[in-house]
Design an enzyme around this catalytic site. Structure first.
Site, PDB file in Angstrom:
ATOM      1  N   HIS A 167       0.834  -1.210   0.000  1.00 48.71           N
ATOM      2  CA  HIS A 167       0.000   0.000   0.000  1.00 48.71           C
ATOM      3  C   HIS A 167       0.867   1.258   0.000  1.00 48.71           C
ATOM      4  O   HIS A 167       0.709   2.136  -0.855  1.00 48.71           O
ATOM      5  CB  HIS A 167      -0.909  -0.030   1.236  1.00 48.71           C
ATOM      6  CG  HIS A 167      -1.811   1.159   1.369  1.00 48.71           C
ATOM      7  ND1 HIS A 167      -3.154   1.107   1.069  1.00 48.71           N
ATOM      8  CD2 HIS A 167      -1.571   2.436   1.770  1.00 48.71           C
ATOM      9  CE1 HIS A 167      -3.699   2.294   1.272  1.00 48.71           C
ATOM     10  NE2 HIS A 167      -2.760   3.118   1.711  1.00 48.71           N
ATOM     11  N   GLU A 168       1.779   1.338   0.945  1.00 49.39           N
ATOM     12  CA  GLU A 168       2.616   2.535   1.032  1.00 49.39           C
ATOM     13  C   GLU A 168       3.532   2.659  -0.180  1.00 49.39           C
ATOM     14  O   GLU A 168       3.827   3.768  -0.640  1.00 49.39           O
ATOM     15  CB  GLU A 168       3.434   2.518   2.328  1.00 49.39           C
ATOM     16  CG  GLU A 168       2.601   2.524   3.606  1.00 49.39           C
ATOM     17  CD  GLU A 168       1.558   3.628   3.646  1.00 49.39           C
ATOM     18  OE1 GLU A 168       1.774   4.704   3.047  1.00 49.39           O
ATOM     19  OE2 GLU A 168       0.501   3.415   4.280  1.00 49.39           O
ATOM     20  N   GLY A 221      -4.642  14.600  11.152  1.00 49.77           N
ATOM     21  CA  GLY A 221      -4.127  14.285   9.826  1.00 49.77           C
ATOM     22  C   GLY A 221      -4.916  15.010   8.756  1.00 49.77           C
ATOM     23  O   GLY A 221      -5.616  15.982   9.031  1.00 49.77           O
ATOM     24  N   GLY A 222      -4.845  14.520   7.541  1.00 52.11           N
ATOM     25  CA  GLY A 222      -5.491  15.212   6.434  1.00 52.11           C
ATOM     26  C   GLY A 222      -6.846  14.673   6.061  1.00 52.11           C
ATOM     27  O   GLY A 222      -7.376  15.009   5.001  1.00 52.11           O
ATOM     28  N   HIS A 270       1.713   4.457  -2.901  1.00 46.69           N
ATOM     29  CA  HIS A 270       1.818   5.912  -2.728  1.00 46.69           C
ATOM     30  C   HIS A 270       3.180   6.397  -3.216  1.00 46.69           C
ATOM     31  O   HIS A 270       3.289   7.407  -3.922  1.00 46.69           O
ATOM     32  CB  HIS A 270       1.683   6.277  -1.247  1.00 46.69           C
ATOM     33  CG  HIS A 270       0.293   6.267  -0.726  1.00 46.69           C
ATOM     34  ND1 HIS A 270      -0.752   6.907  -1.354  1.00 46.69           N
ATOM     35  CD2 HIS A 270      -0.234   5.707   0.399  1.00 46.69           C
ATOM     36  CE1 HIS A 270      -1.858   6.745  -0.640  1.00 46.69           C
ATOM     37  NE2 HIS A 270      -1.572   6.018   0.423  1.00 46.69           N
ATOM     38  N   ILE A 274      -8.548  12.014  11.393  1.00 41.87           N
ATOM     39  CA  ILE A 274      -9.442  13.153  11.158  1.00 41.87           C
ATOM     40  C   ILE A 274      -9.177  14.329  12.091  1.00 41.87           C
ATOM     41  O   ILE A 274      -9.619  15.444  11.803  1.00 41.87           O
ATOM     42  CB  ILE A 274     -10.927  12.739  11.229  1.00 41.87           C
ATOM     43  CG1 ILE A 274     -11.343  12.349  12.648  1.00 41.87           C
ATOM     44  CG2 ILE A 274     -11.216  11.596  10.273  1.00 41.87           C
ATOM     45  CD1 ILE A 274     -12.858  12.172  12.819  1.00 41.87           C
ATOM     46  N   PHE A 275      -8.462  14.107  13.190  1.00 38.62           N
ATOM     47  CA  PHE A 275      -8.205  15.213  14.117  1.00 38.62           C
ATOM     48  C   PHE A 275      -6.761  15.697  14.102  1.00 38.62           C
ATOM     49  O   PHE A 275      -6.457  16.762  14.631  1.00 38.62           O
ATOM     50  CB  PHE A 275      -8.609  14.824  15.543  1.00 38.62           C
ATOM     51  CG  PHE A 275     -10.082  14.594  15.704  1.00 38.62           C
ATOM     52  CD1 PHE A 275     -10.988  15.623  15.470  1.00 38.62           C
ATOM     53  CD2 PHE A 275     -10.582  13.355  16.062  1.00 38.62           C
ATOM     54  CE1 PHE A 275     -12.350  15.416  15.602  1.00 38.62           C
ATOM     55  CE2 PHE A 275     -11.942  13.135  16.203  1.00 38.62           C
ATOM     56  CZ  PHE A 275     -12.833  14.170  15.965  1.00 38.62           C
TER      57      PHE A 275
END
Length: 706
Positions: free
Chosen positions: A490-491, A626-627, A494, A623-624
């Site tokens: 997965h990484e 990160g993006g 990216h 969500i708090f």
């Protein structure tokens, strides 16, 4: 990998700055991670900001609404930022310390303030609008047009058009949100590493895999500076992924599982590390900031720059996937309760029982254990297989060269990437193992050096790939779980998008400028290859016998792919819907606390009610901190596209090497190469020849209705 030097707009040669002793001010080559220390941060960042202030003043003083006159110097300003501030953020994730935090916190407001100043510059904004409306606009390449549009949208979403008083309030909010995000992340890291369960009774480790015993004994030895052995202990269990997950799957003492589970689900929810007030404040500030810009909610604001465009589109996807996931999740839990009852275990099962009984059911149904798989996945062999696949698909060659790159830890590896002609085109760092003391959990990719034009030629892109996999134990290499193999793929997906870019405009090269809900397509596409038999078996080699994974074991692994897929789907949908609700029409007066919102959404989709004291949101960094605020749905959104993309290879024939290579080059030259230089819907159609469908995702997960 030397990068050319450049001259500042005020005539200062960058070599003058490079002569300084501060490694964060070196502008060429790869970052000197081996020399960077917390004491370098404040002076380096302030010198960088002073330089950027001079550059920016010069641009603002004589705005020329052309690409070369305006966009080129604006993009060039991001290079010192990339060399000085970006490494600080990277080290906060992989080499965190109280000293680094203090330095980061000291200059963070100054960095945020300068970023807002650039985004809110009315002369620059008017210049960009003039460029967009000018006679030369139609002759600009698509990538340059996208870069201009993103700059304009960023300015508008930064409040460039607000009256002075409202803009001042907008800036106050931005500063506070930046600090809250950093505090939230640090609290999660500290709470995670603060917990430990010490097991001293060998009887309690009955059923533990040998690899987990070895890891837990090594953890005890490292933490306590005392002897420990896999056979006799003591053993140390933590809330870090490589420890928490196997403990919950294999530990037989139910009360211990409950203690560890509750500790995990209540991380950063009490005392000095309590993120509860931070959540409330973050949500309130985001709502206020969105309102200042004229949006009805933060979700609406966030989605205005994404593929989905509106909350309604996201909810439509949620509804479609929920219809398949909810009944499947209920069936999954019923099967676990049935198995537990047959073995005289208390039912109905609690949350801390699910991992344990899921593993028992998987073992009985598919007749293999994760412990049987690990010896076949030593990290060096997995990397070899991953690189071989990349050569087949994309025509690249990858070679390790640690000596070429300064590293922040001895575990870190560095690789060069070459194209079919042997030309070096990129590089990447791999930081593969968990280090709970100073490295945050999870896995991520970020960019180290972006592709851009310097001194008339493109720089070579370099990325960081960071995982938290099982570390080596003694002389035994890292033996990966299958989940860790998927995470690495997965990484790496990216990373490929960052490394294979052919775009020279820094604002839209690599992953820059890609709509957030499209950024997971490449990563999830690569995961699909983990269940392609020739690929998977080709990268396995038993650590003791040297044998590849037997076909029979692969067949069981693939059959288990859809095991509890409904539960996994439901879990992601719960997170995504909670995110959208909290950033959408959430009202504390009528909806209650964020935790109550989470519980209601959980109970509407999951057959297992959430605990009354569940505080998962306090560690929901995505969500708090990160993006992914009003964007967690992106995982499922991108998964639809990535599964559909892989289905192109399936339809062409996965055993047809010529077809695989043809489609591999096609996806390389579209989704991987074009990055943010074009609308992702257009890029996807260029690859697939049509719009995506949810059919492949549901089929891959065994959730397609007959």
């Amino acid at each position: 990998m030397p990068l050319p030097t450049e001259t500042l707009t005020d005539g200062t040669d960058m070599s003058e700055i490079e002569s300084a002793e501060n490694p964060l001010l070196i502008q060429t080559g790869l970052p000197r991670y081996d020399l960077m220390r917390p004491e370098h941060v404040v002076p380096a960042v302030r010198e960088m900001l002073a330089d950027l202030e001079r550059r920016f003043a010069a641009i603002e003083a004589s705005v020329e609404p052309t690409w070369l006159g305006l966009m080129s110097p604006l993009e060039a300003m991001s290079h010192p930022y990339e060399r000085t501030w970006q490494p600080v953020g990277h080290l906060m994730g992989v080499k965190n310390s109280p000293e680094l935090r203090k330095a980061h916190e000291e200059v963070l407001p100054e960095v945020v303030s300068f970023g807002l100043k650039v985004s809110q510059s009315k002369p620059i904004y008017q210049g960009l609008k003039a460029l967009r409306e000018g006679a030369d606009w139609e002759s600009l390449p698509v990538a340059k047009k996208r870069a201009v549009r993103w700059r304009l949208l960023a300015a508008e979403q930064a409040g460039v058009g607000l009256p002075d008083a409202e803009r001042a309030r907008f800036n106050e909010i931005s500063q506070e949100l930046s600090k809250l995000s950093s505090d939230f992340s640090n609290h999660v890291l500290d709470a995670t590493k603060a917990y430990e369960l010490i097991v001293t009774d060998p009887a309690k480790t009955e059923g533990w895999p040998a690899s987990f015993k070895a890891l837990a004994a090594q953890s005890y030895q490292q933490a306590k500076k005392e002897d420990a052995t896999p056979e006799a202990g003591p053993w140390r269990v933590t809330l870090d992924g490589p420890s928490f997950t196997p403990f919950m799957q294999h530990h037989r003492d139910r009360s211990d599982r409950e203690d560890v589970y509750r500790a995990f689900m209540t991380r950063a929810s009490s005392g000095e590390l309590d993120n509860t007030p931070l959540i409330d404040r973050i949500l309130s500030l985001r709502k206020e900031q969105a309102a200042l810009l004229g949006y009805d909610s933060y979700a609406e604001y966030s989605l205005s720059s994404k593929m989905a465009k509106s909350p309604e589109t996201v909810h439509k996807m949620f509804d479609e996937l929920s219809q398949a996931a909810k009944p499947a999740a209920a069936k999954d839990l019923a099967e676990l309760n049935e198995l537990a009852a047959k073995q005289n275990s208390p039912t109905p099962l609690a949350a801390w029982d699910v991992g344990f009984w899921s593993e028992r059911l998987r073992e009985s149904r598919f007749e293999f254990t994760d412990e049987q798989l690990r010896p076949y996945f030593p990290l060096p062999r997995v990397l070899e297989g991953l690189f071989t696949l990349s050569e087949r698909l994309f025509g690249i060659a990858i070679e390790r060269d640690d000596a070429a790159a300064p590293r922040w830890h001895d575990d870190v590896q560095y690789f060069r990437v070459r194209n079919e002609s042997g030309e070096e085109i990129a590089g990447f760092y791999l930081d593969p193992y968990s280090r709970p003391a100073d490295k945050r959990g999870g896995a991520w990719m970020n960019e180290c050096v972006n592709r851009r034009i310097l001194e008339g030629k493109p720089t070579l892109p370099v990325v960081h790939l960071v995982c938290n996999g099982t570390p080596p134990v003694g002389s035994t290499p890292s033996l990966m779980s299958f989940g860790e193999v998927e995470t690495l793929f997965h990484e790496f997906g990216h990373g490929l998008q960052g490394m294979l870019t052919v775009v020279d405009e820094a604002d839209v090269s690599g992953l820059s400028g890609i709509e957030w809900d499209a950024v997971e397509i490449a990563s999830q596409f690569m995961e699909n290859w983990c269940l392609h038999e020739p690929t998977l078996r080709g990268m396995t080699k038993h650590v003791e016998t040297g044998e590849p994974l037997p076909h029979e074991l692969f067949a069981k692994l693939k059959a288990a792919k859809t095991f509890r897929a409904g539960s996994m789907f439901a879990r992601q949908l719960i997170f995504g819907q909670t995110d959208m609700k909290l950033h959408g029409d959430y009202d504390p007066k009528t909806d209650g606390t964020p935790f109550e919102v989470f519980r209601r959404i959980n109970d509407s989709l999951s057959p297992l009610p959430a605990l009354p004291d569940d505080r998962f949101l306090c560690s929901f960094s995505h969500i708090f901190a990160g993006g992914y605020s009003a964007g967690y749905y992106s995982y499922k959104w991108s998964e639809v596209l990535s599964a559909d993309a892989f289905s192109a290879f399936e339809e062409a024939g996965l055993e047809d090497e010529a077809a695989v290579q043809t489609w591999g080059r096609k996806i390389r030259d579209t989704l991987f190469a074009l990055g943010g230089s074009e609308d992702p819907q257009v890029v996807y159609r260029a690859f697939r020849g049509r719009d995506p469908s949810t059919e492949a995702l549901l089929r891959h997960n065994g959730l397609l209705k007959a």
